[in-house]
Design a protein around this motif. Structure first.
Motif, mmCIF file in Angstrom:
data_model
loop_
_atom_site.group_PDB
_atom_site.id
_atom_site.type_symbol
_atom_site.label_atom_id
_atom_site.label_comp_id
_atom_site.label_asym_id
_atom_site.label_seq_id
_atom_site.Cartn_x
_atom_site.Cartn_y
_atom_site.Cartn_z
ATOM 1 N N ARG A 173 1.058 -1.322 -0.039
ATOM 2 C CA ARG A 173 0.337 0.355 -0.092
ATOM 3 C C ARG A 173 0.816 0.972 0.681
ATOM 4 O O ARG A 173 0.638 2.124 -0.190
ATOM 5 C CB ARG A 173 -1.005 0.307 1.163
ATOM 6 N N GLU A 174 2.482 0.967 0.847
ATOM 7 C CA GLU A 174 2.918 2.410 0.342
ATOM 8 C C GLU A 174 3.273 2.383 -0.766
ATOM 9 O O GLU A 174 3.692 4.179 -0.932
ATOM 10 C CB GLU A 174 4.072 1.886 1.913
ATOM 11 N N GLN A 175 3.138 1.760 -1.454
ATOM 12 C CA GLN A 175 4.439 1.786 -3.238
ATOM 13 C C GLN A 175 3.086 2.196 -4.488
ATOM 14 O O GLN A 175 2.731 2.151 -5.277
ATOM 15 C CB GLN A 175 4.273 0.231 -2.991
ATOM 16 N N GLY A 176 2.093 2.291 -3.328
ATOM 17 C CA GLY A 176 0.639 2.733 -3.728
ATOM 18 C C GLY A 176 -0.582 1.833 -4.341
ATOM 19 O O GLY A 176 -1.294 1.702 -5.297
ATOM 20 N N ALA A 177 0.066 0.532 -3.607
ATOM 21 C CA ALA A 177 -0.666 -0.521 -4.515
ATOM 22 C C ALA A 177 -2.416 -0.719 -4.089
ATOM 23 O O ALA A 177 -2.891 -0.452 -3.139
ATOM 24 C CB ALA A 177 -0.235 -1.990 -4.117
ATOM 25 N N PHE A 178 -2.816 -0.972 -5.457
ATOM 26 C CA PHE A 178 -4.291 -1.142 -5.500
ATOM 27 C C PHE A 178 -4.733 -2.785 -5.134
ATOM 28 O O PHE A 178 -3.985 -3.628 -5.953
ATOM 29 C CB PHE A 178 -4.963 -0.992 -6.617
ATOM 30 N N ILE A 179 -5.076 -2.875 -3.591
ATOM 31 C CA ILE A 179 -4.899 -4.438 -3.032
ATOM 32 C C ILE A 179 -6.468 -5.764 -3.438
ATOM 33 O O ILE A 179 -7.298 -4.579 -3.043
ATOM 34 C CB ILE A 179 -4.491 -4.692 -2.139
ATOM 35 N N PHE A 180 -6.130 -6.244 -4.317
ATOM 36 C CA PHE A 180 -7.755 -7.627 -4.194
ATOM 37 C C PHE A 180 -7.081 -8.748 -3.927
ATOM 38 O O PHE A 180 -6.393 -9.603 -3.942
ATOM 39 C CB PHE A 180 -8.294 -6.768 -5.610
ATOM 40 N N TRP A 181 -8.487 -9.173 -3.520
ATOM 41 C CA TRP A 181 -9.022 -10.265 -2.559
ATOM 42 C C TRP A 181 -8.662 -11.341 -3.986
ATOM 43 O O TRP A 181 -9.996 -11.377 -4.294
ATOM 44 C CB TRP A 181 -9.705 -10.332 -1.723
ATOM 45 N N ASN A 182 -7.995 -12.279 -3.742
ATOM 46 C CA ASN A 182 -8.268 -13.678 -4.819
ATOM 47 C C ASN A 182 -9.027 -14.580 -4.550
ATOM 48 O O ASN A 182 -9.200 -14.952 -3.491
ATOM 49 C CB ASN A 182 -6.585 -14.017 -5.362
ATOM 50 N N HIS A 183 -9.815 -15.441 -5.429
ATOM 51 C CA HIS A 183 -10.805 -16.176 -5.776
ATOM 52 C C HIS A 183 -11.116 -16.858 -4.319
ATOM 53 O O HIS A 183 -10.248 -17.935 -3.488
ATOM 54 C CB HIS A 183 -9.865 -17.858 -6.040
ATOM 55 N N PRO A 184 -12.160 -15.827 -3.534
ATOM 56 C CA PRO A 184 -12.300 -15.399 -2.176
ATOM 57 C C PRO A 184 -12.866 -16.866 -1.785
ATOM 58 O O PRO A 184 -12.586 -17.387 -1.066
ATOM 59 C CB PRO A 184 -13.392 -14.487 -1.843
ATOM 60 N N GLY A 185 -13.607 -17.417 -2.864
ATOM 61 C CA GLY A 185 -14.285 -19.396 -2.841
ATOM 62 C C GLY A 185 -13.557 -20.521 -2.616
ATOM 63 O O GLY A 185 -14.008 -21.590 -2.889
ATOM 64 N N TRP A 186 -12.572 -19.863 -2.646
ATOM 65 C CA TRP A 186 -11.401 -21.534 -3.229
ATOM 66 C C TRP A 186 -11.588 -22.308 -2.389
ATOM 67 O O TRP A 186 -11.605 -22.387 -1.418
ATOM 68 C CB TRP A 186 -9.959 -21.098 -3.468
ATOM 69 N N LYS A 187 -11.776 -23.463 -2.589
ATOM 70 C CA LYS A 187 -12.293 -24.603 -1.904
ATOM 71 C C LYS A 187 -11.307 -25.096 -1.214
ATOM 72 O O LYS A 187 -11.011 -25.460 0.292
ATOM 73 C CB LYS A 187 -13.085 -25.408 -2.667
ATOM 74 N N ALA A 188 -9.968 -24.626 -1.503
ATOM 75 C CA ALA A 188 -8.102 -25.141 -0.931
ATOM 76 C C ALA A 188 -8.538 -24.252 -0.152
ATOM 77 O O ALA A 188 -7.257 -24.777 1.356
ATOM 78 C CB ALA A 188 -7.254 -24.961 -1.961
ATOM 79 N N GLN A 189 -8.845 -23.596 0.675
ATOM 80 C CA GLN A 189 -9.028 -22.402 1.603
ATOM 81 C C GLN A 189 -10.304 -22.209 2.549
ATOM 82 O O GLN A 189 -10.202 -21.830 3.090
ATOM 83 C CB GLN A 189 -8.244 -21.206 1.517
ATOM 84 N N GLN A 190 -11.874 -22.487 1.983
ATOM 85 C CA GLN A 190 -12.688 -22.205 2.156
ATOM 86 C C GLN A 190 -13.393 -23.677 1.754
ATOM 87 O O GLN A 190 -14.617 -23.296 0.770
ATOM 88 C CB GLN A 190 -12.973 -21.115 1.980
ATOM 89 N N PRO A 191 -13.825 -24.800 2.091
ATOM 90 C CA PRO A 191 -14.036 -25.611 1.165
ATOM 91 C C PRO A 191 -15.730 -25.992 1.330
ATOM 92 O O PRO A 191 -16.040 -26.627 0.928
ATOM 93 C CB PRO A 191 -12.961 -26.807 2.420
#
Lengths: 371, 371, 371, 371
Positions: D146-164
């Motif tokens: 963010r300090e570098q000015g980034a636009f940040i987004f959450w990837n594949h929020p429903g990915w089964k490997a992380q949210q089965p």
């Protein structure tokens, strides 16, 4: 609950542009009597030389396309990514091998000896240790390959970068040939056909090869929904490294690119007839009558036939295209009383997309009993 | 002499959009043990009723698409072109018959008895003289057809023009059924699926039919480069009028539209397995290990499988698509020690595009020896 | 309730093989300055002569394919279905006309005067009463057509059935031409190209035509998913019968078949450049530098370019294919100091699929400012 | 001299499956008033993390497909090829950048912060130095971005490997959001759609994203001859890094996958109408009469319309598919005298493949003057 509509609809979700990566095409080129027809590509690069994909991609691509065997043949002498990709010459094989085992794709250890002309670029297949091919003198590299048991072939002999004006056979190639250090030649590479190489293969008893020399992802170079990569058909006793090696050293190959086949008549003729199915009943045609023979072409090649001489006592179509995967009728009509005495009707067609030599098509004979 | 411009032109002649009309597609639906699988369309119109093509076109279309048999079923009671087209009800058959003979397409003499609901529209197949079906009373027409030996089926029972709000079975249909005057029913017509008709076919032992009801040129209604017309699969002892008649009266049919199949399990199950090829070696899987079985789908139907219950001691993929004309691997993994004692591994899949009833898919069992 | 999945799935139902018959393609051939480019087929048959479809089908087909105008040109002298189809020579037009009005397809009243050679078959467009063309003497029929205001053209002049060995111009054609009774000639018919006719059109100032001469359903003859029917492009001031008539009598046409265009340079050159879009900024290339110009081809024709002479001070690619509907970069590289003084860089390409004469391609000049 | 065999071979060279790699597709999605519609993919991998292609391939693929901008977002924390591929986190960008410049593809410097859930995987776009994101604490990495000015987004929020089991929003995401460290969310990733993410984007004012997350060659995952990769449409004031950054921070995006569009109505509605062309003449329909409006859909999306309420005084079709690149007629028929007084006819359609929310389609109004 699943209603009738939903069942039907569910079905259609799969007809999207998503390529699942989970199925393998079938290359519809039949086996011939005594041999399996293996679909092979013996000239392939990865990021470990000047290619742009990881070695496992080559196995995955080959499996999906229906290939039986590939050789990853990274350059020994040309490694432009070496600042970032740090490994020895055996590494691309080692990375790809476990996936090849799992997918049942025969992976042949190979390397490309990459020199200026003469002798140009040479692929060595069936080697044991590619690192030993890194030698100052090209002859040392070739001999090392041969000592490891390699089958060695000349790559893209008419490549404009090395032979800009004409495609020549050099003294050095004669020397290699005479010393048992040259066994094959690429008649087709990437998207180029070399008629001179075809003549040399026939004259000098070299094995004909046809390879993609792919550097980028295969689908970036070939549209697999309508076409296929160039490949070497190998007529082998078994789908194994040993089976392929025996066939290559015995010149049992054909060139296959753009639905065109090049090879020797003893290979192409059985391949042509193994592609077809038709009933062999006696025709019993008399003068003025005609008969329709429905020919099923089980292969993926549209065979284009051109009548090479008139029938004796009968007419047959001058031009016929036996469309791949379809049924084409051949209508034979009696045009004189001669036909009544004919025991057998022989129809001679040239197959325009099956070549024996640069100026010579395969001639096939359809032979029907008439009585 | 061959100039460069000629080369260019010559070249374009071949790869055009020109459809030669000289080859026949193959509909890749296999035979099943004991029967040939005939591809049939029993509901077709021509200019002799309210269609827009000459009868010979229907034979040519059928041949090109790979159909085995058709019935031209022009309306008895509806002939909007009669000011210009002057002929009796047998004429469309007579015009088409010689070409059907030549092309080896079985052409069945038929007519459509075309009345308001009830009983709606009925097709009569295997009649001898369509002219005798022109009767004031619909029952007279139906009885006449039956006396000629007809197989009679109810067309598009859920057609909105006749049944706008719901698809009903009328008293009159019970009467026809009880009197042996109704033998089949269209479960699919043109682009409409009637789940009620499927239930009735199962309950009342009616033969299921699936027909195009085509009026315009077939390719104006269906894109044959990517799809196929709806058709009735007939499982017959021979490709003859008699063979088809026997199969229809014995309810040996299946519905085939949009790569979806509907029928009885005793038909669909052998059809499914006749479509596939895979090696039947013992798997010898143990807990923690896995095996890949490569399944070739020789048919033109993508079979979509969904696991209906977990394996005992092993995992199998939940969803599999066996793509038409391709090879798909099925990977089985041992997940408990139970598997070591299993002589046979049974994997149960529902086939989503094979229906027995509106709410019921065919369940198939892949059975592999494990020891 | 409609769940997320269902919404998505609903969508896919439409990607079946069902051709809705409810949408019209766009033939992407641009207008040229001053004129609309109308897509026309002036040679079409129905069941009212020896065709196999009802006249309305011809309008429906034309609308779906994106044609602007058609002429139904049933034979006057050849009506093999007349036993069953009973009507006068104006009937096919009358049946088709209401649908043409509704669909906004210009329908031109026409007939084919069908005689042995000479003069062979002639189409008469823009007639008022086809029945009056039924005359014993062919000259009487032609004169009658002309008196009705007809534009008359010679059909398939090289048709093997009438000119088996060579394509000849007969004395009778000179007589017709001299008497203002012959205005055009088919350079292409169905699937045949007549280079002699192209030469005659250029020498004798005849209008070039390209027609399908379709008898069967159009999609039985052409695969419209990958190709298109042969058509005459008419460069007209308006999409009306009058606009087309004026353009035909003024020779403002081009031949369009298999993505190949034939015409005069004053037509083809603006058509070529109207197909393209690219930025016209000064290139400012110096010796050793290069610039990429991205060329968008908005048309449906892949233009194949071949460099006809080297650039002065720069290199340009020898072969370029400007793919239909895509963007192709053209890279220009300075190869001598001459380029620094060049105000304008002219690049001359032959367009291989745009023909002026049998041996002559259109040459186009890309002209870029350099300073 | 040009022999016949050469003709044959010459001929095959052109119609091969050879993909030239020299042309760029056009993605037919129009601009909307005030903004260019940029086609972007912000989630892409190379051999420098767990991808399988060289960075230049990503630029080449993007150019060929018609994309305007991409971000190569190799994982910071996951680099399985690091034994062989030795480089820092900025290297893939550096290798790809020169080709991107040459091809005029906007290449955005990015990285994927790759942690377990929460917060899962996050992409940071527009960073200056990816190496500084390699931090033990995930919050440190995010803050650095963010300090570098980034636009940040959450990837594949429903990915089964992380949210089965279910797709949950965690406390940690609220914290990121509240601290200005989370700006967007993937509503679609690879081949998965996350309806929960669509709801969150709408509720929490997050920018919607749709990315391929491609690891293998793009054509191995998507069949570009019939489909397209998932992409984020960015409505930008200019095709520059800055233009894209401004648009992303302003939530001016839409999700585009499988010819389906998801976004806000203020974006989708102008996009829909910018896709269409039709004449806006007064209809002048009276009771009992009807009018046909021909609608050209210039885009590549088949829009599926469903009437949401009956017309006042007129009938309009319940279902319409406006086929991509084709012309579809819309027929309006007066059904009561009310229509005679109507100044304007408003027709309300839901667009089934344009979504605002998981259960809500875009509603569009066709408004025609009637008097």
């Amino acid at each position: 609950m699943c209603t009738k509509k939903q069942i039907i609809l569910w079905f259609f979700i799969f007809f999207t542009g998503i390529v699942s990566g989970q199925s393998r095409k079938i290359i519809n080129i039949p086996d011939i009597p005594g041999y399996q027809t293996l679909k092979c590509d013996f000239h392939i690069h990865t990021v470990f030389s000047d290619g742009t994909v990881w070695p496992t991609v080559r196995v995955e691509e080959a499996w999906e396309e229906g290939l039986d065997a590939i050789a990853i043949s990274d350059h020994i002498e040309y490694r432009p990514h070496s600042k970032d990709v740090v490994a020895d010459h055996n590494r691309s094989f080692e990375i790809a091998e476990p996936l090849a085992q799992q997918k049942n794709v025969v992976l042949i250890r190979a390397a490309e000896i990459t020199r200026s002309m003469p002798p140009g670029h040479l692929n060595a297949l069936f080697i044991r240790n590619a690192n030993l091919l890194e030698r100052d003198d090209v002859m040392d590299a070739i001999k090392e390959a041969r000592e490891q048991g390699a089958f060695i072939f000349w790559n893209h002999p008419g490549w404009k970068a090395q032979q800009p004006d004409s495609t020549l056979w050099w003294e050095e190639h004669t020397e290699l040939l005479d010393n048992g250090l040259l066994h094959g030649i690429e008649v087709y590479n990437s998207s180029e056909y070399y008629p001179e190489a075809l003549e040399w293969a026939n004259e000098k008893n070299l094995t004909m090869l046809c390879n993609s020399d792919v550097h980028d992802p295969i689908r970036m170079s070939y549209d697999l929904s309508t076409g296929h990569r160039p490949m070497t058909l190998v007529f082998a006793k078994s789908k194994t490294t040993g089976g392929i090696k025996e066939a290559l050293f015995s010149q049992r190959t054909a060139v296959y690119y753009d639905k065109t086949l090049i090879g020797k008549s003893e290979i192409l003729e059985p391949l042509f007839f193994a592609s077809l199915a038709f009933k062999d009943n006696p025709l019993k045609i008399q003068n003025g009558a005609s008969r329709r023979i429905e020919i099923t072409n089980k292969s993926e090649v549209d065979y284009e036939l051109e009548l090479v001489q008139p029938g004796v006592g009968f007419d047959a179509p001058e031009h016929v295209i036996l469309k791949a995967g379809q049924i084409t009728p051949l209508t034979i009509s009696g045009n004189s009383d001669e036909i009544s005495q004919a025991k057998t009707l022989n129809i001679y067609y040239g197959v325009k997309n099956m070549l024996l030599n640069p100026e010579e098509n395969l001639i096939v004979t359809f032979s029907f009993r008439n009585l």
